[in-house]
Scaffold this motif. Structure first.
Motif: not given
Lengths: 113, 111
Positions: B82-106
């Motif tokens: 849908e038109l409303g799906d236009s967005a920046l989609y971000l992926c983030a990963s983490r290990d056993s700790y809580y900090e998430q690290y993001f990618g550059p996005g699509t």
């Protein structure tokens, strides 16, 4: 419902003019509060995690503090390269919630010469 | 270590089509989360995968789905765009700790 509110929405500073960004939160149980920096067209860059009231963390010109209701990101003597959107996010206690961050809408910071 | 990578970086699709986005986490990170970022709603959590299992899901319709492979790489699929799906989609990963690290996005644009 968990809520995160950041203020101001936008902030313009002159180089060297220190200031603070605010992040207030309402959550059922806070596991951690995170600060990120985001440049236009890029993904958020991790800055700090704070876990308990009274905790403080520093990195270069940035210092983050946490109370039971809010967090502050203090910027000391900012430079133009500090210009970015600063995002605050909370992580709440609960099963399977370790990766679910609830974000505020951010503060757009512009530092001019 | 290399950071989180996302492909493609930019995508233009037409309403009604479907799209698949890919994310490779930081080496050793087993958790991958997806977020949608729009000017109106900001950053919103879509879902998290850990060891090929979905552990948490945000408030998005069933058109949004994902999966994770045994090497921790993840894909996100959006059907019937849908038109409303236009967005920046971000992926983030983490290990056993809580900090998430993001990618550059699509950056997805739906026309």
């Amino acid at each position: 419902e968990d809520q995160v509110t950041q203020s101001p929405e936008a902030l313009r500073l002159q180089e060297g003019e220190s200031s603070s960004l605010n992040c207030s939160y309402t959550v059922s149980g806070l596991r951690g509060l995170f600060w990120y920096r985001q440049d236009p067209g890029k993904g958020p860059e991790f800055l700090f995690t704070l876990y308990s009231a009274g905790e403080e963390k520093e990195k270069e010109r940035l210092k983050a503090t946490l109370t039971k209701k809010e967090s502050f990101l203090h910027i000391t003597a900012p430079k133009p390269e500090d210009s970015a959107t600063y995002l605050c996010a909370v992580q709440v206690v609960g099963t399977g919630t370790a990766s679910k961050l609830t974000f505020g809408t951010g503060t757009r910071l512009q530092v001019t010469l | 270590k290399a950071g989180v990578t996302q492909t493609p970086r930019y995508l233009i699709k037409t309403r009604g089509q479907q799209v698949t986005l890919s994310c490779s986490p930081i080496s050793g990170h087993r958790s991958v989360s997806w977020y949608q970022q729009t000017p109106g709603q900001g950053l919103q959590f879509l879902f998290e995968y850990f060891s090929e299992t979905q552990r948490n899901k945000g408030n998005f319709p069933g058109r949004f789905s994902g999966r994770q492979f045994s090497n921790s790489r993840s894909e996100m699929n959006v059907s019937t765009l849908e038109l409303g799906d236009s967005a920046l989609y971000l992926c983030a990963s983490r290990d056993s700790y809580y900090e998430q690290y993001f990618g550059p996005g699509t950056r997805l644009t739906v026309t």
